[in-house]
Write a protein that holds these residues in place. Structure first.
Motif, short mmCIF file in Angstrom:
data_model
loop_
_atom_site.label_atom_id
_atom_site.label_comp_id
_atom_site.label_asym_id
_atom_site.label_seq_id
_atom_site.Cartn_x
_atom_site.Cartn_y
_atom_site.Cartn_z
N VAL A 194 38.84 31.33 43.98
CA VAL A 194 39.77 32.41 44.38
C VAL A 194 40.85 32.59 43.32
N LYS A 195 41.36 31.46 42.81
CA LYS A 195 42.42 31.54 41.80
C LYS A 195 41.91 32.19 40.53
N SER A 196 40.66 31.82 40.13
CA SER A 196 40.09 32.42 38.92
C SER A 196 39.91 33.92 39.08
N VAL A 197 39.38 34.32 40.22
CA VAL A 197 39.19 35.76 40.46
C VAL A 197 40.52 36.48 40.46
N TRP A 198 41.51 35.86 41.10
CA TRP A 198 42.83 36.51 41.16
C TRP A 198 43.46 36.62 39.78
N GLU A 199 43.32 35.55 38.96
CA GLU A 199 43.88 35.58 37.61
C GLU A 199 43.15 36.60 36.74
N SER A 200 41.82 36.69 36.90
CA SER A 200 41.07 37.67 36.10
C SER A 200 41.47 39.09 36.47
N LYS A 201 41.64 39.32 37.75
CA LYS A 201 42.07 40.66 38.17
C LYS A 201 43.48 40.95 37.69
N SER A 202 44.32 39.94 37.74
CA SER A 202 45.71 40.14 37.28
C SER A 202 45.75 40.41 35.78
N GLY A 203 44.93 39.68 34.98
CA GLY A 203 44.91 39.91 33.53
C GLY A 203 44.36 41.28 33.19
N GLN A 204 43.33 41.71 33.88
CA GLN A 204 42.78 43.04 33.61
C GLN A 204 43.78 44.12 33.97
N HIS A 205 44.51 43.91 35.04
CA HIS A 205 45.51 44.89 35.44
C HIS A 205 46.60 45.01 34.38
#
Length: 250
Positions: free
Chosen positions: A223-234
């Motif tokens: 979950v943390k990895s997905v959240w961080e990837s979404k945050s970086g892409q944003h």
């Protein structure tokens, strides 16, 4: 004419007197019959409905309560009228000797107080042979263990009739020691089995707990990895948007 009239009057008076004398018993008869008829009515009002309680024993001789279900004093629905004896099947099967120690035991017969009311016949039962009658005639017999097991039987008699019978097996000392050691071994084996089950349950619980914690950690990492990837892409999209807006201004 006068004497005839007087004689007729006398005969008439005598006839009336006889009629009165005969009428008195006839008049009294209904009173006696009514009195006799009233007595059954009075007796009929006295209800003697009885109910018998359970016998205190399932075999041999015991006691039970006799209850009155009508006519009790006060507001009681039932009241005890008396206590009487009750009988069950004669054969009471096998009993368990009362052990005062490892060496000797006591065996009671079936009876109700007073015990001297009955006669007790003790027998030693021998396989394939006639039972040996013992000289002991007491309600309780004490015997010590022999080198082999012995079976005893006590018959309770009243007026020459057998009303109860019970058997006992007195095991030999060696057999008692063997049974005792078997009980100890059985207790130890049950204890070992219980300990093994407890250890297995604890290990299984620890494994399940560790697995659950590991699964939660892995899930949290994903979950943390997905959240961080979404945050970086944003953030990257936001930077690109800012660059395009600056180029448009220029």
């Amino acid at each position: 004419m006068a004497p005839r009239a007087g004689g007729a009057a006398g005969r008439l008076a005598l006839l009336l007197l006889l009629l009165l004398l005969l009428a008195r018993p006839a008049a009294a008869a209904p009173d006696d019959s009514s009195a006799e008829a009233a007595e059954p009515g009075l007796n009929a009002t006295v209800s003697t409905e009885l109910e018998f309680g359970e016998c205190t024993v399932t075999c041999g001789i015991g006691i039970r309560e006799v209850l009155l279900t009508s006519g009790c004093p006060g507001t009681e629905a039932k009241c005890i009228v008396r206590v009487e004896e009750c009988r069950g099947p004669v054969d009471c099967g096998w009993g368990i000797p009362i052990s005062g120690g490892l060496a000797c035991v006591k065996m009671p017969c079936i009876y109700i107080p007073p015990e001297n009311r009955f006669k007790y016949v003790w027998k030693m039962l021998i396989p394939n042979k006639t039972a040996h009658v013992l000289p002991n005639d007491s309600a309780v017999m004490e015997v010590c263990r022999d080198t082999h097991s012995v079976t005893f039987q006590c018959e309770t008699q009243e007026n020459g009739n057998r009303i109860a019978s019970i058997k006992y097996t007195v095991y030999a000392t060696t057999e008692m020691q063997t049974k005792k050691s078997r009980r100890i071994e059985g207790g130890q084996s049950r204890r070992i089995t219980a300990d093994a089950v407890l250890v297995f349950s604890l290990v299984t619980g620890i494994i399940v707990a560790v697995g659950a914690i590991s699964a939660m950690i892995i899930l949290w990492s994903v979950v943390k990895s997905v959240w961080e990837s979404k945050s970086g892409q944003h953030n990257q999209d936001k930077k690109l948007a800012n660059r395009s807006s600056l180029s448009n201004v220029e």
